[in-house]
Motif scaffolding. Structure first.
Motif, PDB file in Angstrom:
ATOM      1  N   VAL A  78       1.948  -1.139  -6.367  1.00  0.00           N
ATOM      2  CA  VAL A  78       1.438  -0.606  -5.661  1.00  0.00           C
ATOM      3  C   VAL A  78       0.090  -0.735  -5.519  1.00  0.00           C
ATOM      4  O   VAL A  78      -0.791  -0.843  -6.629  1.00  0.00           O
ATOM      5  N   ALA A 134       0.707  -1.135   0.078  1.00  0.00           N
ATOM      6  CA  ALA A 134      -0.012  -0.001  -0.118  1.00  0.00           C
ATOM      7  C   ALA A 134       0.796   1.274  -0.030  1.00  0.00           C
ATOM      8  O   ALA A 134       0.550   2.355  -0.277  1.00  0.00           O
ATOM      9  N   LYS A 135       2.323   0.984   0.237  1.00  0.00           N
ATOM     10  CA  LYS A 135       2.983   2.284   0.423  1.00  0.00           C
ATOM     11  C   LYS A 135       3.799   2.359  -1.211  1.00  0.00           C
ATOM     12  O   LYS A 135       4.666   1.625  -1.581  1.00  0.00           O
ATOM     13  N   ASN A 136       3.470   3.676  -1.288  1.00  0.00           N
ATOM     14  CA  ASN A 136       4.143   4.064  -2.787  1.00  0.00           C
ATOM     15  C   ASN A 136       5.553   4.928  -2.569  1.00  0.00           C
ATOM     16  O   ASN A 136       5.498   5.914  -3.210  1.00  0.00           O
ATOM     17  N   ALA A 137       6.396   4.366  -1.733  1.00  0.00           N
ATOM     18  CA  ALA A 137       7.232   5.071  -1.515  1.00  0.00           C
ATOM     19  C   ALA A 137       8.682   4.590  -2.179  1.00  0.00           C
ATOM     20  O   ALA A 137       8.745   3.485  -2.145  1.00  0.00           O
ATOM     21  N   LEU A 138       9.225   5.681  -2.567  1.00  0.00           N
ATOM     22  CA  LEU A 138      10.520   5.347  -3.326  1.00  0.00           C
ATOM     23  C   LEU A 138      11.397   4.421  -2.691  1.00  0.00           C
ATOM     24  O   LEU A 138      11.912   3.604  -3.154  1.00  0.00           O
TER      25      LEU A 138
END
Lengths: 419, 225
Positions: free
Chosen positions: B100, B80-84
């Motif tokens: 994601v 669920a995390k769209n972190a680079l």
């Protein structure tokens, strides 16, 4: 009025009666001293005259002497035991009154009562008044000037910590509050103030962080249920028994949910930019990013038959995280394409420290107060979540870039300048 | 092809299993870290789909475990995390892809297909659909044994269609797969139409049957039925 000016003013005002009293007291003391000396002189004089008179009168002469300063003559009055000494005003040259000290006594000289009047000028007393007044005035002026100089010097130095705190308060930003610290000074009042400010700052920052974390977590947690619903809808769509109306309902629900999730993603991106999670030390050329996106968007540009005019005089290097550079250009160029009409124009001119992008548009000019506001969706555009420009603005703000917008004759222009 | 799905959200897990099974994969699914770890150490899979946030542990540790075991399975992280950073960390640990949430099931299927083909060392990098053969290694398309020239986008489209054969694919899903997030800046989905038209024409010109069916107002279906 400055606090210090005001206190100084009050100080000086109270000083005036104090100086006046001091002057009066000084004058009185001097005056007493002068009188005492005069009186001593007068009495010595009298004694000398009486002695002289006694020898003269014993020789059988009658003595009469009358000058403005000394009068001795026989009188009928009763003999007095003590001399009376009084202050009188006499006329001196040019009719100026000057004070005199006068001794007068009727004494018996060999049985004959004689009136003796001796006067002594006290011109010095008049001078004393002016002297004392002058001294007091000098003291006052001296104090005044000294206080002014002190005032200036003190307000520069003594108030420095206070001014530093003020400056900090003025430039404080919510998301950068953590790094603000009101330091200790050697003045107790300022220390109290700064300690209270520090306390307030940490409370505000804590609340802000809590709030932000909550929003971020909420946005995160939302993605999973959205994913569940979307997957169910996708499966449902595969059912071959669906009627057209049902398929359309599923598609519309899918679109709405996708939009919700994109909105969430954009909000999270905004939060991350605010949190400075994209700090970088490397430079990137916005021109190169633009060229990349011109290729990526090529199809949409051709689809709308847009004319693209580019003038790249400079590579426009900026210190920007590649992801943010992408987001910045994607939003600006994307908007220029999306809100253009078929056969419209896009112009990108880069020179020196200015990045200029303008496009013809089907939209009315954006009112300045709504320009970079979040969730300001333009009418009739369902595909937009209204966060694109807010993201652009946030990226610019956090990375020392200035962004300006103006619109003229149906052409919308955005200009990025390096700050 | 055996796939293991490690996802704690039961409803999503079910959807994935259902869709993948329908596409011909043999699926197993578990809902927490411990079960996941047990499965990967005991059985061999072609591809493992793993969520990062799991009860009793992180999906990233399962990726580490797989790499430690020198497993040949493809790994797709879903998060669920769209972190680079998470993406980079996942890929650094040896995951093949990072998806994601929310994602299209059709997208997941396409990615699983791509990974399995990339990972198969036995030369079996091609996928076939009747007379059409996709040579993934060379990014080449053969129809009845003859090479047909496709543009990058057309190739991606065809690959996506074959991976999701017989399923209804919406324009949104197609656009996101082929054009990424950039498609959000298009005013409409008209651009898809021209690509599909070209693809269809090239295939039929080369002697292939017309498998691309237009579903009224909703999307496309690549099917032989």
């Amino acid at each position: 009025m400055k606090l210090l000016t005001k206190t100084t003013l009050y100080f000086l005002i109270t000083l005036i009666p104090l100086l006046a009293i001091a002057g009066f007291y000084l004058f009185n003391q001097f005056s007493k001293e002068i009188n005492y000396r005069s009186d001593k002189d007068l009495i010595n004089n009298e004694i000398a005259w009486i002695r002289y008179l006694e020898s003269e009168v014993n020789n059988g002469a009658t003595f009469i002497l009358k000058t403005p300063e000394l009068a001795i003559f026989p009188t009928q009055s009763a003999v007095e035991r003590y001399p009376t000494i009084t202050n009188i005003n006499g006329y001196w040259r040019h009719e100026n009154t000057i004070p005199y000290r006068q001794l007068s006594q009727v004494v018996s000289i060999s049985g004959i009562p004689y009136q003796i009047t001796i006067r002594q000028s006290q011109e010095q007393k008049a001078a004393l008044v002016t002297d004392v007044t002058r001294i007091m005035l000098f003291v006052f002026i001296g104090l005044f000037v000294a206080t002014l100089i002190f005032n200036w010097a003190i307000s520069k130095k003594l108030w420095m910590p206070f001014k530093r705190s003020l400056h900090k308060i003025r430039s404080v930003e919510l998301q950068k509050m953590q790094n603000v610290h009101f330091e200790e000074t050697n003045i107790r009042e300022f220390n109290e103030l700064n300690a209270s400010l520090n306390y307030m700052k940490s409370r505000i920052y804590k609340d802000y962080v809590n709030m932000k974390e909550f929003t971020e977590n909420a946005a995160h947690e939302m993605q999973t249920p959205v994913a569940v619903v979307l997957s169910k809808l996708e499966l449902l769509l595969q059912d071959s028994n669906l009627k057209d109306g049902q398929v359309q309902a599923i598609l519309q629900s899918t679109d709405a949910l996708r939009q919700l999730s994109k909105l969430n993603e954009s909000l999270l991106l905004l939060a991350k930019i605010e949190n400075n999670q994209f700090e970088t030390t490397t430079e990137i050329s916005l021109v190169e990013v633009t060229q990349k996106y011109l290729i990526l968007f090529d199809e949409f540009i051709k689809e709308k038959q847009l004319t693209i005019q580019t003038v790249f005089n400079d590579s426009f290097m900026v210190q920007l995280h590649p992801l943010l550079a992408d987001s910045l250009i994607m939003n600006l160029l994307g908007n220029a394409i999306k809100y253009n009409f078929d056969g419209g124009k896009i112009e990108i001119i880069v020179s020196g420290n200015k990045y200029h992008i303008s496009n013809t548009s089907v939209l009315d000019p954006i009112p300045p107060d709504k320009l970079f506001m979040r969730l300001n969706t333009s009418a009739g555009n369902e595909a937009s979540n209204g966060l694109g420009l807010a993201i652009v603005k946030k990226i610019a703000d956090v990375n020392n870039l200035a962004i300006e917008y103006h619109s003229e004759g149906g052409t919308h222009t955005f200009e990025i300048t390096k700050a | 092809m055996k796939i293991l799905i490690i996802e704690d959200e039961k409803a999503l897990q079910e959807s994935i299993v259902k869709y993948l099974s329908h596409q011909g994969f043999i699926c197993e699914a578990v809902s927490d870290f411990l079960q996941g770890k047990e499965k990967v150490t005991q059985f061999v899979y072609d591809c493992i789909v793993v969520d990062i946030g799991l009860p009793y542990g992180s999906g990233l540790d399962i990726v580490k475990e797989l790499k430690y075991m020198e497993s040949k399975a493809g790994i797709i992280i879903i998060s669920a995390k769209n972190a680079l950073e998470d993406k980079l960390q996942g890929l650094d640990l040896g995951a093949d892809d990072y998806l994601v949430k929310p994602f299209y099931l059709s997208e997941l299927t396409a990615r699983i297909n791509a990974i399995i083909r990339r990972r198969s060392f036995e030369g079996n990098k091609a996928i076939t659909f009747h007379e059409i053969m996709l040579d993934a290694g060379a990014r080449r398309v053969l129809v009845n044994g003859k090479t047909v020239d496709f543009t990058d986008k057309e190739y991606q489209l065809l690959e996506y269609f074959i991976a999701n054969q017989r399923r209804l694919l919406t324009k949104g899903a197609i656009a996101e797969h082929v054009w990424g997030d950039e498609y959000l800046h298009a005013s409409n989905f008209d651009f898809i139409y021209s690509h599909i038209k070209n693809l269809r024409k090239k295939l039929t010109d080369a002697g292939s049957e017309d498998y691309i069916k237009t579903e009224y107002r909703s999307g496309y279906r690549f099917t032989d039925r």
